[in-house]
Design a protein around this motif. Sequence first.
Motif, PDB file in Angstrom:
ATOM      1  N   ALA A  18       0.830  -1.200   0.000  1.00  0.00           N
ATOM      2  CA  ALA A  18       0.000   0.000   0.000  1.00  0.00           C
ATOM      3  C   ALA A  18       0.868   1.255   0.000  1.00  0.00           C
ATOM      4  O   ALA A  18       0.551   2.237  -0.649  1.00  0.00           O
ATOM      5  CB  ALA A  18      -0.933   0.001   1.202  1.00  0.00           C
ATOM      6  N   LEU A  19       1.970   1.234   0.753  1.00  0.00           N
ATOM      7  CA  LEU A  19       2.843   2.390   0.807  1.00  0.00           C
ATOM      8  C   LEU A  19       3.543   2.624  -0.513  1.00  0.00           C
ATOM      9  O   LEU A  19       3.776   3.748  -0.908  1.00  0.00           O
ATOM     10  CB  LEU A  19       3.884   2.208   1.918  1.00  0.00           C
ATOM     11  CG  LEU A  19       3.330   2.134   3.340  1.00  0.00           C
ATOM     12  CD1 LEU A  19       4.463   1.820   4.307  1.00  0.00           C
ATOM     13  CD2 LEU A  19       2.627   3.417   3.712  1.00  0.00           C
ATOM     14  N   VAL A  20       3.886   1.564  -1.195  1.00  0.00           N
ATOM     15  CA  VAL A  20       4.610   1.662  -2.450  1.00  0.00           C
ATOM     16  C   VAL A  20       3.718   2.232  -3.543  1.00  0.00           C
ATOM     17  O   VAL A  20       4.167   2.975  -4.392  1.00  0.00           O
ATOM     18  CB  VAL A  20       5.169   0.283  -2.860  1.00  0.00           C
ATOM     19  CG1 VAL A  20       5.719   0.299  -4.260  1.00  0.00           C
ATOM     20  CG2 VAL A  20       6.231  -0.151  -1.870  1.00  0.00           C
ATOM     21  N   SER A  21       2.430   1.927  -3.517  1.00  0.00           N
ATOM     22  CA  SER A  21       1.580   2.284  -4.634  1.00  0.00           C
ATOM     23  C   SER A  21       0.878   3.630  -4.494  1.00  0.00           C
ATOM     24  O   SER A  21       0.323   4.119  -5.453  1.00  0.00           O
ATOM     25  CB  SER A  21       0.552   1.178  -4.870  1.00  0.00           C
ATOM     26  OG  SER A  21      -0.231   1.000  -3.709  1.00  0.00           O
ATOM     27  N   ALA A  22       0.844   4.247  -3.319  1.00  0.00           N
ATOM     28  CA  ALA A  22       0.189   5.548  -3.171  1.00  0.00           C
ATOM     29  C   ALA A  22       0.950   6.600  -3.970  1.00  0.00           C
ATOM     30  O   ALA A  22       2.167   6.568  -4.068  1.00  0.00           O
ATOM     31  CB  ALA A  22       0.110   5.935  -1.701  1.00  0.00           C
ATOM     32  N   LYS A  23       0.199   7.549  -4.532  1.00  0.00           N
ATOM     33  CA  LYS A  23       0.809   8.580  -5.375  1.00  0.00           C
ATOM     34  C   LYS A  23       0.500   9.959  -4.816  1.00  0.00           C
ATOM     35  O   LYS A  23      -0.533  10.180  -4.200  1.00  0.00           O
ATOM     36  CB  LYS A  23       0.238   8.518  -6.788  1.00  0.00           C
ATOM     37  CG  LYS A  23       0.571   7.275  -7.557  1.00  0.00           C
ATOM     38  CD  LYS A  23      -0.042   7.359  -8.943  1.00  0.00           C
ATOM     39  CE  LYS A  23       0.197   6.091  -9.738  1.00  0.00           C
ATOM     40  NZ  LYS A  23      -0.455   6.152 -11.052  1.00  0.00           N
ATOM     41  N   ASP A  24       1.386  10.891  -5.087  1.00  0.00           N
ATOM     42  CA  ASP A  24       1.138  12.304  -4.840  1.00  0.00           C
ATOM     43  C   ASP A  24       0.787  12.942  -6.177  1.00  0.00           C
ATOM     44  O   ASP A  24       1.500  12.747  -7.172  1.00  0.00           O
ATOM     45  CB  ASP A  24       2.378  13.002  -4.278  1.00  0.00           C
ATOM     46  CG  ASP A  24       2.586  12.749  -2.803  1.00  0.00           C
ATOM     47  OD1 ASP A  24       1.758  12.047  -2.185  1.00  0.00           O
ATOM     48  OD2 ASP A  24       3.580  13.261  -2.264  1.00  0.00           O
ATOM     49  N   PHE A  25      -0.298  13.698  -6.212  1.00  0.00           N
ATOM     50  CA  PHE A  25      -0.701  14.430  -7.407  1.00  0.00           C
ATOM     51  C   PHE A  25      -0.557  15.914  -7.108  1.00  0.00           C
ATOM     52  O   PHE A  25      -1.253  16.443  -6.238  1.00  0.00           O
ATOM     53  CB  PHE A  25      -2.153  14.123  -7.780  1.00  0.00           C
ATOM     54  CG  PHE A  25      -2.373  12.733  -8.294  1.00  0.00           C
ATOM     55  CD1 PHE A  25      -2.200  12.436  -9.637  1.00  0.00           C
ATOM     56  CD2 PHE A  25      -2.755  11.720  -7.428  1.00  0.00           C
ATOM     57  CE1 PHE A  25      -2.411  11.148 -10.116  1.00  0.00           C
ATOM     58  CE2 PHE A  25      -2.968  10.429  -7.897  1.00  0.00           C
ATOM     59  CZ  PHE A  25      -2.794  10.142  -9.246  1.00  0.00           C
ATOM     60  N   ILE A  26       0.353  16.591  -7.809  1.00  0.00           N
ATOM     61  CA  ILE A  26       0.474  18.040  -7.691  1.00  0.00           C
ATOM     62  C   ILE A  26      -0.631  18.621  -8.560  1.00  0.00           C
ATOM     63  O   ILE A  26      -0.596  18.501  -9.790  1.00  0.00           O
ATOM     64  CB  ILE A  26       1.851  18.549  -8.169  1.00  0.00           C
ATOM     65  CG1 ILE A  26       2.999  17.815  -7.458  1.00  0.00           C
ATOM     66  CG2 ILE A  26       1.941  20.063  -8.003  1.00  0.00           C
ATOM     67  CD1 ILE A  26       3.043  17.976  -5.971  1.00  0.00           C
ATOM     68  N   VAL A  27      -1.627  19.213  -7.924  1.00  0.00           N
ATOM     69  CA  VAL A  27      -2.787  19.729  -8.647  1.00  0.00           C
ATOM     70  C   VAL A  27      -2.323  20.812  -9.625  1.00  0.00           C
ATOM     71  O   VAL A  27      -1.677  21.780  -9.230  1.00  0.00           O
ATOM     72  CB  VAL A  27      -3.841  20.288  -7.666  1.00  0.00           C
ATOM     73  CG1 VAL A  27      -5.001  20.920  -8.422  1.00  0.00           C
ATOM     74  CG2 VAL A  27      -4.336  19.183  -6.740  1.00  0.00           C
ATOM     75  N   GLY A  28      -2.624  20.597 -10.910  1.00  0.00           N
ATOM     76  CA  GLY A  28      -2.214  21.533 -11.944  1.00  0.00           C
ATOM     77  C   GLY A  28      -0.793  21.337 -12.434  1.00  0.00           C
ATOM     78  O   GLY A  28      -0.308  22.117 -13.255  1.00  0.00           O
TER      79      GLY A  28
END
Length: 162
Positions: A18-28
């Motif tokens: 679960a930790l490996v697959s989470a992503k950060d999305f920088i909005v815009g």
Amino acid sequence: MASNMLGFIVILAIVSPALVSAKDFIVGDDKGWTTNFDYQTWAQGKDFRVGDRLVFQYPVGAHNVFKVNGTGFESCIKPAPTEALTSGNDAIVLATPGRKWYICGIGQHCAAAGQKLFITVNSEWMAPSPSPSANSANGIIPKFFPTAMMVVLIVSIFGLSF
């Protein structure tokens, strides 16, 4: 001590995928959270999952972020000012699946300049199942490789044997 360490390794093996697959999305992306940007086009085709994070980046004082409901989104109705995120680098963990709406509450940024975002968050990341034609190496090794490497690292550090 070895039994405590074994318990730690088992928990790590369960949590690690679960930790490996989470992503950060920088909005815009490189534009950040700003006016006159089409956030619906930006969100299109992205797979937002429980555990991922939305990161709203903007100059402090220039914008803010409010989480709203569908009506608040459509009509640009902002909640109480105390609910605003204002750090300029606001990270929101997507904790539950479903529809999520965000707006800027500064002036007419939402209503006149389109500074609002709607996304749908899907369930947690699940490792893909191998297709019927896939061989076991293609289906199993990539799925468990990060967890296996973490277990090998911990065992080598602590010199554990089973």
